[in-house]
Design an enzyme around this catalytic site. Structure first.
Site, PDB file in Angstrom:
ATOM      1  N   LYS A 148       0.846  -1.192   0.000  1.00 39.11           N
ATOM      2  CA  LYS A 148       0.000   0.000   0.000  1.00 39.11           C
ATOM      3  C   LYS A 148       0.881   1.242   0.000  1.00 39.11           C
ATOM      4  CE  LYS A 148      -1.395   1.908   3.707  1.00 39.11           C
ATOM      5  NZ  LYS A 148      -1.557   2.415   5.085  1.00 39.11           N
ATOM      6  N   HIS A 178      -2.281  -5.448   5.252  1.00 43.24           N
ATOM      7  CA  HIS A 178      -1.745  -6.398   6.230  1.00 43.24           C
ATOM      8  C   HIS A 178      -2.723  -6.659   7.379  1.00 43.24           C
ATOM      9  CE1 HIS A 178      -0.450  -2.803   8.458  1.00 43.24           C
ATOM     10  NE2 HIS A 178      -0.289  -3.576   9.507  1.00 43.24           N
ATOM     11  N   GLU A 216      -3.103   4.271  17.942  1.00 36.79           N
ATOM     12  CA  GLU A 216      -1.653   4.043  17.973  1.00 36.79           C
ATOM     13  C   GLU A 216      -0.993   5.055  18.912  1.00 36.79           C
ATOM     14  OE1 GLU A 216       0.088   2.666  14.009  1.00 36.79           O
ATOM     15  OE2 GLU A 216      -1.284   4.257  13.439  1.00 36.79           O
ATOM     16  N   HIS A 240      -7.416  -0.238   6.077  1.00 33.59           N
ATOM     17  CA  HIS A 240      -7.524  -1.153   7.224  1.00 33.59           C
ATOM     18  C   HIS A 240      -8.892  -1.094   7.906  1.00 33.59           C
ATOM     19  CE1 HIS A 240      -3.367  -1.473   6.447  1.00 33.59           C
ATOM     20  NE2 HIS A 240      -2.916  -0.508   7.220  1.00 33.59           N
TER      21      HIS A 240
HETATM   22  P1  NDP Z   1      12.043   2.966   2.139  1.00 32.60           P
HETATM   23  O1  NDP Z   1      12.221   4.347   1.636  1.00 32.60           O
HETATM   24  O2  NDP Z   1      12.527   2.632   3.496  1.00 32.60           O
HETATM   25  O3  NDP Z   1      12.757   1.954   1.143  1.00 32.60           O
HETATM   26  C1  NDP Z   1      12.683   2.121  -0.253  1.00 32.60           C
HETATM   27  C2  NDP Z   1      13.423   0.999  -0.937  1.00 32.60           C
HETATM   28  O4  NDP Z   1      13.330   1.236  -2.336  1.00 32.60           O
HETATM   29  C3  NDP Z   1      14.900   0.905  -0.593  1.00 32.60           C
HETATM   30  O5  NDP Z   1      15.272  -0.439  -0.544  1.00 32.60           O
HETATM   31  C4  NDP Z   1      15.558   1.600  -1.779  1.00 32.60           C
HETATM   32  O6  NDP Z   1      16.845   1.131  -2.058  1.00 32.60           O
HETATM   33  C5  NDP Z   1      14.640   1.163  -2.890  1.00 32.60           C
HETATM   34  N1  NDP Z   1      14.750   2.066  -4.028  1.00 32.60           N
HETATM   35  C6  NDP Z   1      14.586   3.407  -4.036  1.00 32.60           C
HETATM   36  N2  NDP Z   1      14.779   3.893  -5.292  1.00 32.60           N
HETATM   37  C7  NDP Z   1      15.094   2.829  -6.059  1.00 32.60           C
HETATM   38  C8  NDP Z   1      15.403   2.680  -7.417  1.00 32.60           C
HETATM   39  N3  NDP Z   1      15.429   3.708  -8.270  1.00 32.60           N
HETATM   40  N4  NDP Z   1      15.669   1.445  -7.873  1.00 32.60           N
HETATM   41  C9  NDP Z   1      15.647   0.384  -7.045  1.00 32.60           C
HETATM   42  N5  NDP Z   1      15.337   0.455  -5.746  1.00 32.60           N
HETATM   43  C10 NDP Z   1      15.065   1.668  -5.255  1.00 32.60           C
HETATM   44  O7  NDP Z   1      10.488   2.628   1.962  1.00 32.60           O
HETATM   45  P2  NDP Z   1       9.585   1.654   2.834  1.00 32.60           P
HETATM   46  O8  NDP Z   1      10.275   0.358   2.988  1.00 32.60           O
HETATM   47  O9  NDP Z   1       9.134   2.369   4.047  1.00 32.60           O
HETATM   48  O10 NDP Z   1       8.283   1.499   1.923  1.00 32.60           O
HETATM   49  C11 NDP Z   1       8.238   0.643   0.817  1.00 32.60           C
HETATM   50  C12 NDP Z   1       6.792   0.469   0.374  1.00 32.60           C
HETATM   51  O11 NDP Z   1       6.049  -0.096   1.436  1.00 32.60           O
HETATM   52  C13 NDP Z   1       6.077   1.781   0.031  1.00 32.60           C
HETATM   53  O12 NDP Z   1       5.150   1.523  -0.981  1.00 32.60           O
HETATM   54  C14 NDP Z   1       5.333   2.126   1.323  1.00 32.60           C
HETATM   55  O13 NDP Z   1       4.209   2.923   1.071  1.00 32.60           O
HETATM   56  C15 NDP Z   1       4.932   0.723   1.760  1.00 32.60           C
HETATM   57  N6  NDP Z   1       4.652   0.629   3.177  1.00 32.60           N
HETATM   58  C16 NDP Z   1       5.619   0.871   4.100  1.00 32.60           C
HETATM   59  C17 NDP Z   1       5.339   0.751   5.459  1.00 32.60           C
HETATM   60  C18 NDP Z   1       6.389   0.973   6.489  1.00 32.60           C
HETATM   61  O14 NDP Z   1       6.065   0.836   7.679  1.00 32.60           O
HETATM   62  N7  NDP Z   1       7.623   1.297   6.109  1.00 32.60           N
HETATM   63  C19 NDP Z   1       3.990   0.365   5.922  1.00 32.60           C
HETATM   64  C20 NDP Z   1       3.061   0.096   4.865  1.00 32.60           C
HETATM   65  C21 NDP Z   1       3.392   0.224   3.547  1.00 32.60           C
HETATM   66  P3  NDP Z   1      18.149   1.897  -1.491  1.00 32.60           P
HETATM   67  O15 NDP Z   1      17.918   1.979  -0.005  1.00 32.60           O
HETATM   68  O16 NDP Z   1      19.247   1.023  -1.865  1.00 32.60           O
HETATM   69  O17 NDP Z   1      18.146   3.249  -2.127  1.00 32.60           O
HETATM   70  C1  BG6 Z   2       0.223   1.048   8.076  1.00 35.85           C
HETATM   71  C2  BG6 Z   2       0.119   2.535   8.163  1.00 35.85           C
HETATM   72  O1  BG6 Z   2      -0.467   0.564   6.974  1.00 35.85           O
HETATM   73  O2  BG6 Z   2      -0.334   0.497   9.268  1.00 35.85           O
HETATM   74  C3  BG6 Z   2       0.830   3.063   9.390  1.00 35.85           C
HETATM   75  O3  BG6 Z   2       0.703   3.105   7.000  1.00 35.85           O
HETATM   76  C4  BG6 Z   2       0.303   2.373  10.631  1.00 35.85           C
HETATM   77  O4  BG6 Z   2       0.676   4.465   9.503  1.00 35.85           O
HETATM   78  C5  BG6 Z   2       0.320   0.875  10.457  1.00 35.85           C
HETATM   79  O5  BG6 Z   2       1.132   2.748  11.728  1.00 35.85           O
HETATM   80  C6  BG6 Z   2      -0.393   0.185  11.604  1.00 35.85           C
HETATM   81  O6  BG6 Z   2      -0.206  -1.192  11.493  1.00 35.85           O
HETATM   82  P1  BG6 Z   2      -0.187  -2.104  12.787  1.00 35.85           P
HETATM   83  O7  BG6 Z   2      -0.059  -3.481  12.251  1.00 35.85           O
HETATM   84  O8  BG6 Z   2       0.989  -1.665  13.601  1.00 35.85           O
HETATM   85  O9  BG6 Z   2      -1.469  -1.837  13.495  1.00 35.85           O
END
Ligand code: NDP
Ligand code: BG6
Length: 482
Positions: A148, A178, A216, A240
């Site tokens: 998402k 999730h 939260e 959610h």
């Molecule tokens: P991050 O910014 O922490 O990580 C992004 C990742 O994408 C890194 O591994 C980065 O690699 C890689 N990346 C960036 N640019 C490129 C590129 N041009 N080519 C290849 N790889 C690239 O993001 P998150 O992990 O937080 O989020 C990822 C997804 O998950 C998003 O869609 C977010 O909305 C979703 N999400 C995240 C949550 C969370 O709690 N973090 C919760 C729910 C959803 P590098 O580090 O090597 O640059």
């Molecule tokens: C994510 C939201 O999808 O769910 C966050 O982007 C939120 O903002 C999280 O904190 C909550 O998930 P959980 O499993 O910790 O209740």
């Protein structure tokens, strides 16, 4: 109770964004746990893809350190951790460029399930999907797991659906929410559809109202940029809370099978009535010192994005007419507490004196922490000297009843294994996501048009006072957030 583990077929999972927050905190720990319990076949492999230039050893060290930080198992089982790390290979690919794709392709096996996990910025989803085809990584049986947010509004969600559906079939697309992987959320379905007890009561004749709370204590946790563009409505309600509402409100599906379940959920979303502006409260947290404010956390001193939403939702169908659903979610609230409360109507005629102790029957489905289900009943307070009623609950807390010790598997464990199994029941179908946006968009548009400012609430409170009034004016009360 020891949970049964049925091994899945062998697979190669390619994680785009393997160095990112989500992969490190959720996806890789989930795979490690499934490996540890023997569900992941020995030959299964994990291909991490990201942009940074690191060698294999540095990637493994990064994953090892994160597993140690986020899972106790990695600390307790160093041998297991070591053998898990051997399954990992890192590929440096900038998804905008051409380099590195053939290395990934060369490493993939043809005779195992192939899963591509998009744990990267949503702006890359379409690009990666097309590159998977252009570079020959996609095969007819492969699956894509999409994180998402799935779009920012209806137009964006439709366009992303079209983009993906031009390249993959719906049965290959796993849109993750999730919350559907959480044990108690699945139990909502088990409770409703495997017991004859509830169905006769599960309607507006017997249910006074429903409360859904996802509270939260954390703030925006380093995701300020994304969050400030989304707010609680897009981040939590559209997905959610909407899913929770659907599972409570939907008609019994004909079969426990992906399309039967998802057809019923779509019907619920399509039955939601538009929300009146007076039935919704937006809030934003701040604190007395002025430092721990939402605006500071997102580095935007003028932000009017909501970190809290409370709303009254009416479902326009025969089952639920006149039973409102009250939804509430927010950050920096007083406790981490997520639950669904089904509040039943009172007996039509009361033969006992009305006392403060008397409470309505309530079925509480507790998502986290202390997952479980409780049914509140009134009984006689034991002993002589009058006839007093007291509220006692039948307790199905999983840790006690099933001996889980409070250690349910993380949602991602269940969901990733379902992708390998090819089971889409706990994933959102394209039309479901679009229907949810179609309902949410007008609410957000109304805020934008009228410049409605969020009500401030204190960091560590239960949210703005206006949320309390939302129920008070209907003669009802929120359950305490605890
Ligand atoms: P991050 O910014 O922490 O990580 C992004 C990742 O994408 C890194 O591994 C980065 O690699 C890689 N990346 C960036 N640019 C490129 C590129 N041009 N080519 C290849 N790889 C690239 O993001 P998150 O992990 O937080 O989020 C990822 C997804 O998950 C998003 O869609 C977010 O909305 C979703 N999400 C995240 C949550 C969370 O709690 N973090 C919760 C729910 C959803 P590098 O580090 O090597 O640059
Ligand atoms: C994510 C939201 O999808 O769910 C966050 O982007 C939120 O903002 C999280 O904190 C909550 O998930 P959980 O499993 O910790 O209740």
């Amino acid at each position: 109770m020891v949970s049964r583990v049925i091994p899945v077929d062998s697979f190669d999972i390619v994680i785009f964004g393997a160095t990112g927050d989500l992969a490190r905190r959720k996806i890789l720990p989930a795979l490690f746990h499934r490996y540890a319990v023997g569900q992941m076949p020995d030959e299964a492999r994990i291909l991490g893809v990201a942009r940074r230039e690191i060698n294999q050893q540095a990637f493994k060290t990064l994953v090892r350190d994160n597993l140690i930080e986020f899972t106790q198992l990695a600390v307790k089982e160093p041998k297991l951790l070591k053998s898990f790390l051997e399954k990992l290979t890192y590929f440096r690919v900038d998804v905008h460029g051409e380099d590195g794709w053939s290395d990934v392709s060369g490493a993939l096996r043809s005779n195992v399930k192939r899963v591509f996990c998009f744990s990267v910025s949503p702006s890359f989803f379409g690009l990666i999907a097309s590159k998977l085809h252009a570079t020959g990584l996609a095969n007819p049986d492969c699956r894509i797991l999409i994180e998402k947010p799935f779009g920012h509004n209806l137009i964006a969600a439709k366009s992303l659906n079209n983009e993906l559906l031009n390249l993959f079939s719906e049965h290959q697309i796993y849109r993750i929410d999730h919350y559907l992987g959480k044990e108690t959320v699945q139990n909502l379905m088990a409770l409703r559809f495997s017991n004859a007890l509830w169905e006769p009561l599960w309607n507006s004749t017997h249910i006074d109202h429903v409360q859904i709370t996802v509270a939260e204590t954390i703030g925006v946790s380093g995701r300020g940029d994304y969050y400030d563009r989304s707010g609680a409505m897009r981040d939590m309600v559209q997905n959610h809370l909407m899913q929770l509402l659907c599972l409570i409100a939907m008609e019994p599906p004909a079969r426990f099978e992906p399309n039967s379940v998802r057809d019923e959920k779509v019907k619920v979303i399509q039955s939601l009535e538009p929300v009146l502006p007076t039935d919704i409260v937006r809030g934003q947290y701040r604190d007395k010192t002025g430092n721990e404010t939402y605006r500071n956390h997102v580095n935007n001193p003028d932000s009017n994005t909501e970190s809290f939403v409370a709303m009254k939702v009416n479902i326009g169908n025969w089952r639920w007419a006149s039973t409102p659903f009250y939804l509430r979610t927010g950050k920096k609230l007083k406790s981490q507490s997520s639950e669904v409360a089904i509040i039943f109507r009172d007996p039509p005629h009361m033969i006992f004196p009305i006392s403060e102790e008397r409470k309505s029957n309530a079925l509480i489905i507790r998502l986290q922490p202390n997952e479980g289900i409780k049914l509140h009943n009134m009984i006689k307070e034991p002993g002589p000297g009058g006839f007093r009623l007291t509220d006692v609950s039948l307790d199905m807390t999983f840790a006690n009843t099933l001996g889980t010790g409070g250690n349910s598997q993380d949602a991602y464990e269940r969901l990733i294994m379902d992708v390998i199994r090819g089971d889409q029941t706990l994933f959102m179908r394209g039309d479901e996501v679009e229907a949810a946006w179609a309902w949410v968009d007008p609410i957000i548009a109304e805020w934008e048009q009228t410049d409605v400012l969020p009500a401030f609430y204190q960091n560590g409170s239960s949210g703005p006072d206006q949320a309390t009034s939302l129920l008070h004016r209907d003669g009802r009360e929120w359950r305490d957030i605890c």
